[in-house]
Design an enzyme around this catalytic site. Structure first.
Site, PDB file in Angstrom:
ATOM      1  N   LEU A 179      19.420  17.980  10.089  1.00 35.09           N
ATOM      2  CA  LEU A 179      18.156  17.251  10.157  1.00 35.09           C
ATOM      3  C   LEU A 179      17.531  17.162   8.767  1.00 35.09           C
ATOM      4  O   LEU A 179      17.582  18.121   8.001  1.00 35.09           O
ATOM      5  CB  LEU A 179      17.195  17.943  11.122  1.00 35.09           C
ATOM      6  CG  LEU A 179      17.280  17.426  12.558  1.00 35.09           C
ATOM      7  CD1 LEU A 179      18.587  17.837  13.199  1.00 35.09           C
ATOM      8  CD2 LEU A 179      16.122  17.930  13.382  1.00 35.09           C
ATOM      9  N   SER A 180      16.989  15.995   8.480  1.00 29.08           N
ATOM     10  CA  SER A 180      16.334  15.766   7.192  1.00 29.08           C
ATOM     11  C   SER A 180      15.328  14.639   7.369  1.00 29.08           C
ATOM     12  O   SER A 180      15.583  13.689   8.130  1.00 29.08           O
ATOM     13  CB  SER A 180      17.380  15.356   6.148  1.00 29.08           C
ATOM     14  OG  SER A 180      16.748  14.754   5.030  1.00 29.08           O
ATOM     15  N   VAL A 197      19.231  23.530  10.997  1.00 33.18           N
ATOM     16  CA  VAL A 197      19.181  22.883  12.314  1.00 33.18           C
ATOM     17  C   VAL A 197      19.897  21.536  12.196  1.00 33.18           C
ATOM     18  O   VAL A 197      19.639  20.763  11.259  1.00 33.18           O
ATOM     19  CB  VAL A 197      17.729  22.677  12.778  1.00 33.18           C
ATOM     20  CG1 VAL A 197      17.688  21.952  14.115  1.00 33.18           C
ATOM     21  CG2 VAL A 197      17.010  24.015  12.863  1.00 33.18           C
ATOM     22  N   LYS A 256      19.110  24.879   4.662  1.00 33.58           N
ATOM     23  CA  LYS A 256      19.518  23.492   4.416  1.00 33.58           C
ATOM     24  C   LYS A 256      19.481  23.186   2.916  1.00 33.58           C
ATOM     25  O   LYS A 256      20.342  22.501   2.386  1.00 33.58           O
ATOM     26  CB  LYS A 256      18.577  22.559   5.187  1.00 33.58           C
ATOM     27  CG  LYS A 256      18.512  21.129   4.730  1.00 33.58           C
ATOM     28  CD  LYS A 256      19.744  20.380   5.141  1.00 33.58           C
ATOM     29  CE  LYS A 256      19.625  18.882   4.975  1.00 33.58           C
ATOM     30  NZ  LYS A 256      19.055  18.419   3.732  1.00 33.58           N
ATOM     31  N   ARG A 314      14.861  12.453   5.352  1.00 34.76           N
ATOM     32  CA  ARG A 314      15.497  11.254   4.785  1.00 34.76           C
ATOM     33  C   ARG A 314      16.472  10.599   5.760  1.00 34.76           C
ATOM     34  O   ARG A 314      16.953   9.502   5.473  1.00 34.76           O
ATOM     35  CB  ARG A 314      16.205  11.606   3.477  1.00 34.76           C
ATOM     36  CG  ARG A 314      15.243  11.944   2.344  1.00 34.76           C
ATOM     37  CD  ARG A 314      15.956  12.040   1.005  1.00 34.76           C
ATOM     38  NE  ARG A 314      15.032  12.061  -0.116  1.00 34.76           N
ATOM     39  CZ  ARG A 314      14.575  13.162  -0.706  1.00 34.76           C
ATOM     40  NH1 ARG A 314      14.978  14.353  -0.277  1.00 34.76           N
ATOM     41  NH2 ARG A 314      13.730  13.085  -1.715  1.00 34.76           N
ATOM     42  N   HIS A 338      12.022  21.726  10.424  1.00 34.21           N
ATOM     43  CA  HIS A 338      10.727  22.327  10.076  1.00 34.21           C
ATOM     44  C   HIS A 338      10.201  23.180  11.235  1.00 34.21           C
ATOM     45  O   HIS A 338       9.685  24.281  11.034  1.00 34.21           O
ATOM     46  CB  HIS A 338       9.694  21.233   9.780  1.00 34.21           C
ATOM     47  CG  HIS A 338      10.047  20.318   8.660  1.00 34.21           C
ATOM     48  ND1 HIS A 338      10.352  18.985   8.854  1.00 34.21           N
ATOM     49  CD2 HIS A 338      10.149  20.526   7.323  1.00 34.21           C
ATOM     50  CE1 HIS A 338      10.601  18.404   7.688  1.00 34.21           C
ATOM     51  NE2 HIS A 338      10.491  19.314   6.742  1.00 34.21           N
ATOM     52  N   GLN A 372       8.628  16.724  -8.077  1.00 34.05           N
ATOM     53  CA  GLN A 372      10.031  17.026  -7.789  1.00 34.05           C
ATOM     54  C   GLN A 372      10.881  15.782  -7.556  1.00 34.05           C
ATOM     55  O   GLN A 372      12.051  15.894  -7.215  1.00 34.05           O
ATOM     56  CB  GLN A 372      10.150  18.017  -6.627  1.00 34.05           C
ATOM     57  CG  GLN A 372       9.772  17.473  -5.273  1.00 34.05           C
ATOM     58  CD  GLN A 372       9.765  18.576  -4.234  1.00 34.05           C
ATOM     59  OE1 GLN A 372       8.890  19.435  -4.233  1.00 34.05           O
ATOM     60  NE2 GLN A 372      10.756  18.561  -3.337  1.00 34.05           N
ATOM     61  N   GLY A 391       6.292  17.142   4.924  1.00 33.91           N
ATOM     62  CA  GLY A 391       5.927  16.311   6.074  1.00 33.91           C
ATOM     63  C   GLY A 391       7.099  15.534   6.634  1.00 33.91           C
ATOM     64  O   GLY A 391       8.256  15.843   6.353  1.00 33.91           O
TER      65      GLY A 391
HETATM   66  P1  AMP Z   1      11.028  19.482   3.124  1.00 35.30           P
HETATM   67  O1  AMP Z   1       9.927  18.954   3.963  1.00 35.30           O
HETATM   68  O2  AMP Z   1      12.248  18.614   3.117  1.00 35.30           O
HETATM   69  O3  AMP Z   1      10.567  19.874   1.738  1.00 35.30           O
HETATM   70  O4  AMP Z   1      11.515  20.825   3.819  1.00 35.30           O
HETATM   71  C1  AMP Z   1      10.615  21.868   4.070  1.00 35.30           C
HETATM   72  C2  AMP Z   1      11.387  23.073   4.495  1.00 35.30           C
HETATM   73  O5  AMP Z   1      12.130  22.787   5.674  1.00 35.30           O
HETATM   74  C3  AMP Z   1      12.416  23.535   3.442  1.00 35.30           C
HETATM   75  O6  AMP Z   1      12.403  24.950   3.376  1.00 35.30           O
HETATM   76  C4  AMP Z   1      13.707  23.014   3.996  1.00 35.30           C
HETATM   77  O7  AMP Z   1      14.838  23.770   3.590  1.00 35.30           O
HETATM   78  C5  AMP Z   1      13.468  23.163   5.489  1.00 35.30           C
HETATM   79  N1  AMP Z   1      14.377  22.295   6.236  1.00 35.30           N
HETATM   80  C6  AMP Z   1      14.518  20.955   6.107  1.00 35.30           C
HETATM   81  N2  AMP Z   1      15.492  20.502   6.927  1.00 35.30           N
HETATM   82  C7  AMP Z   1      15.981  21.575   7.583  1.00 35.30           C
HETATM   83  C8  AMP Z   1      17.008  21.766   8.555  1.00 35.30           C
HETATM   84  N3  AMP Z   1      17.737  20.768   9.027  1.00 35.30           N
HETATM   85  N4  AMP Z   1      17.235  23.026   8.996  1.00 35.30           N
HETATM   86  C9  AMP Z   1      16.506  24.066   8.523  1.00 35.30           C
HETATM   87  N5  AMP Z   1      15.532  23.952   7.613  1.00 35.30           N
HETATM   88  C10 AMP Z   1      15.261  22.723   7.132  1.00 35.30           C
END
Ligand code: AMP
Length: 309
Positions: free
Chosen positions: A203-204, A195, A168, A206, A56, A80, A50
């Protein structure tokens, strides 16, 4: 006496839905997944925690091009996060996320409460040995054990043909590919590009922790990888020399502390001495109190090497 209401057609057939359906139970999600498989539909799955952003969304758009129906999960997986990590304060923005997913044409949002995934008495763990102990696994003991456990469980519930992961999290992607191969999973893992913001920051979810000067300083991860790219373009092949260039960039930002920087074989995740085949430059650093990761992919192309950030 009132007759039982007759459901409109689109509510009877889960694949004729005009709006996104939100599913909270594993049992109903499994039913939907099972039906998709029985009807030979290509179910695509994007697991997330989320606080959704363009990273995403790019995974979801790719899934939409290749699959129908598309399922996105939002689950902040307690297993995790290590003790003292940000599980409690991790951003939770379900209403905003839901609206965005609806706009993207997602068919199902799977948003289970923790007890649906980890009912009382849950005892099983999934571990991909070796690959899970290095880099992120060394800095965050138990992290990948939590990731693989939840991803396998989600796969069992959703039963996707394709599942989409971002590069990422390169080590996570590699570990999940290994798990899928080792366990003969019926899910094909699709890797998607990173991305980035216009200034290079990946992008994150966090990134919202980055306040004041930290936001600008955080771009140093990208700049350090870009320094490696320039060195490689100039012909440098020696990993230690490339890492010197990376560290030099990092130390230019006083509020950034490097956790690790490694150049590793993309398959084994073991450090390489000189560039060969496919490698990753993996970097993790603390920007103020926020821990960020980033990476570059290096691929051999004849005599030269191409670096993708
Ligand atoms: P998360 O919500 O952080 O667990 O991420 C869910 C999915 O989105 C994972 O497969 C991440 O690698 C992917 N993801 C998160 N940030 C990026 C980004 N900047 N570019 C591409 N994929 C991302």
């Amino acid at each position: 006496m009132n007759a039982a209401p007759v459901l409109p057609l689109d509510a009877q057939d889960p694949f004729l839905l005009v709006t996104m359906e939100i599913i909270h139970t594993a049992a109903w999600m499994k039913q939907v997944g099972r039906q998709a498989r029985a009807e030979d539909r290509i179910l695509g799955f994007v697991p997330t925690m989320g606080a959704l952003h363009e990273g995403h969304f790019s995974l979801i758009r790719t899934a939409r091009q290749q699959c129908s129906p598309v399922v996105v999960s939002i689950f902040v997986n307690p297993k995790q996060f290590g003790p003292g990590e940000d599980f409690q304060k991790y951003p939770r923005t379900l209403d905003v996320d839901r609206a965005a997913l609806e706009k993207l044409g997602v068919d199902y949002l799977f948003a289970p409460p923790p007890e649906e995934i980890y009912p009382r008495g849950f005892r099983t763990a999934v571990v991909v040995e070796g690959l899970s102990d290095r880099q992120e696994g060394r800095s965050r003991p138990g992290h990948f054990r939590g990731v693989t456990t939840v991803v396998l469980k989600l796969f069992e519930i959703v039963q996707p043909r394709f599942a989409y992961f971002g590069r990422k999290d390169a080590q996570q992607l590699r570990i999940i590919q290994q798990m899928a191969a080792d366990l003969d999973l019926d899910t094909q893992i699709v890797a998607c590009a990173i991305v980035r913001e216009a200034d290079g920051l990946a992008l994150s979810s966090r990134n919202i922790y980055l306040k004041g000067n930290d936001r600008g300083a955080a771009t140093v991860l990208y700049r350090s990888l870009d320094a490696v790219r320039r060195e490689v373009a100039a012909g440098q092949r020696d990993a230690a020399t490339l890492l010197v260039a990376l560290r030099k960039a990092i130390v230019s930002e006083p509020e950034v502390t490097l956790d690790y920087a490694e150049i590793v074989d993309a398959e084994t995740l073991e450090p390489v001495v000189t560039l060969r085949r496919t490698c990753y430059v993996l970097v993790a650093a603390f920007v103020g109190g926020t821990r960020l990761i980033d990476n570059a992919l290096i691929e051999q192309d004849g005599e030269s090497f191409l670096v993708s950030l």
